[in-house]
Design a protein around this motif. Structure first.
Motif: not given
Ligand SMILES: [Fe+2]
Ligand SMILES: [Fe+2]
Length: 265
Positions: A88, A120, A123, A199, A203, A206
């Motif tokens: 992270e 992030e 996280h 997470i 993600e 992302h």
């Molecule tokens: Fe992450």
């Protein structure tokens, strides 16, 4: 007025993890409140800075020298969380790097990566706070740097960066997290399970952003995403992807049916 890409570089250079996290949260809020300008055309220079700025610990070692984590000891479980904290930490860095390094992308590209960077940082905080609750902290174990090495290999090309960092390295996380989560579920470590669920869910977003900009760049140059990915993976020595794949998450993250079927062959 502060400029977004320049500010991202300044945060990336900073060595203190907590300062990086709080800097990112303020940058995100200030940008939302229109207190930050954005200059998409400027070519920035990191000068002599060592990237990413990072604390003196954790010690960085080769992946094979990171001890295998045992789930049946508190130390082993903390070690696993520590590897996650390090991922992270570097994920924050890679999102900041995507912002400052590559000029002449649409404004939405920088906004997407600012959102990734903020998530992030969140996280990192989640994992780090839980590590503290277990009486460990970031820096207590050695860590390896393979995620950042892929960032360094792709400093010359935004299309390679999108192909190989979010669409390859972060997508591998989509495949890997469910098994780790299930191991913590088995031993009823509910807080860790909750963190891993957050997470995993973020993600997907992302990787979706990686797909969005990779496909944008392919379309701009009339390139086939599939052939281009194959060429970039070979040129930049991307790790060969191994299953089992989290097909449902990868679908949500924007991989096409054709890309998913190629994965499994
Ligand atoms: Fe992450
Ligand atoms: Fe991420």
């Amino acid at each position: 007025m502060l400029e977004l890409r320049e500010a991202a570089l300044a945060i990336l250079v900073g060595t203190d993890a907590q300062v990086k996290v709080s800097g990112l949260f303020s940058l995100f809020n200030d940008y939302q409140n229109q207190k930050i300008s954005i200059d998409i055309t400027r070519k920035l220079d990191s000068k002599e800075s060592i990237l990413p700025g990072r604390p003196t610990k954790p010690e960085l070692v080769l992946p094979k020298l990171v001890p295998k984590r045992r789930m049946d000891t508190p130390e082993g479980r903390a070690g696993l969380l520590h590897s996650l904290a390090h991922i992270e930490f570097n994920a924050m860095n890679l999102a900041l790097d995507a912002i400052w390094r590559f000029p002449n992308m649409p404004k939405e590209y920088y906004e997407d990566w600012l959102k990734v960077a903020k998530e992030e940082a969140y996280h990192f905080n989640l994992v780090n706070e839980h590590l503290h609750a277990l009486e460990f902290s970031y820096g207590d174990f050695p860590a390896h740097n393979s995620l950042w090495e892929m960032v360094e290999r792709t400093t010359d090309s935004v299309i390679a960066r999108m192909a190989l960092v979010p669409r390859t390295m972060e997508a591998r996380g989509l495949d890997a997290v469910p098994a780790i989560r299930d191991r913590f579920k088995q031993i009823k470590e509910t807080r860790t399970v909750e963190i891993l669920e957050i997470i995993l869910n973020d993600e997907i977003g992302h990787v979706l952003i990686g797909n969005r900009w990779f496909n944008f760049l392919c379309a701009q140059d009339h390139l086939s995403p599939i052939t281009t990915y194959r060429e970039l993976a070979a040129k930049y020595r991307a790790p060969v992807l191994k299953g089992p794949f989290n097909i449902a998450a990868r679908q949500q993250a924007g991989f096409t049916a054709e890309e998913l079927s190629l994965l499994e062959t």
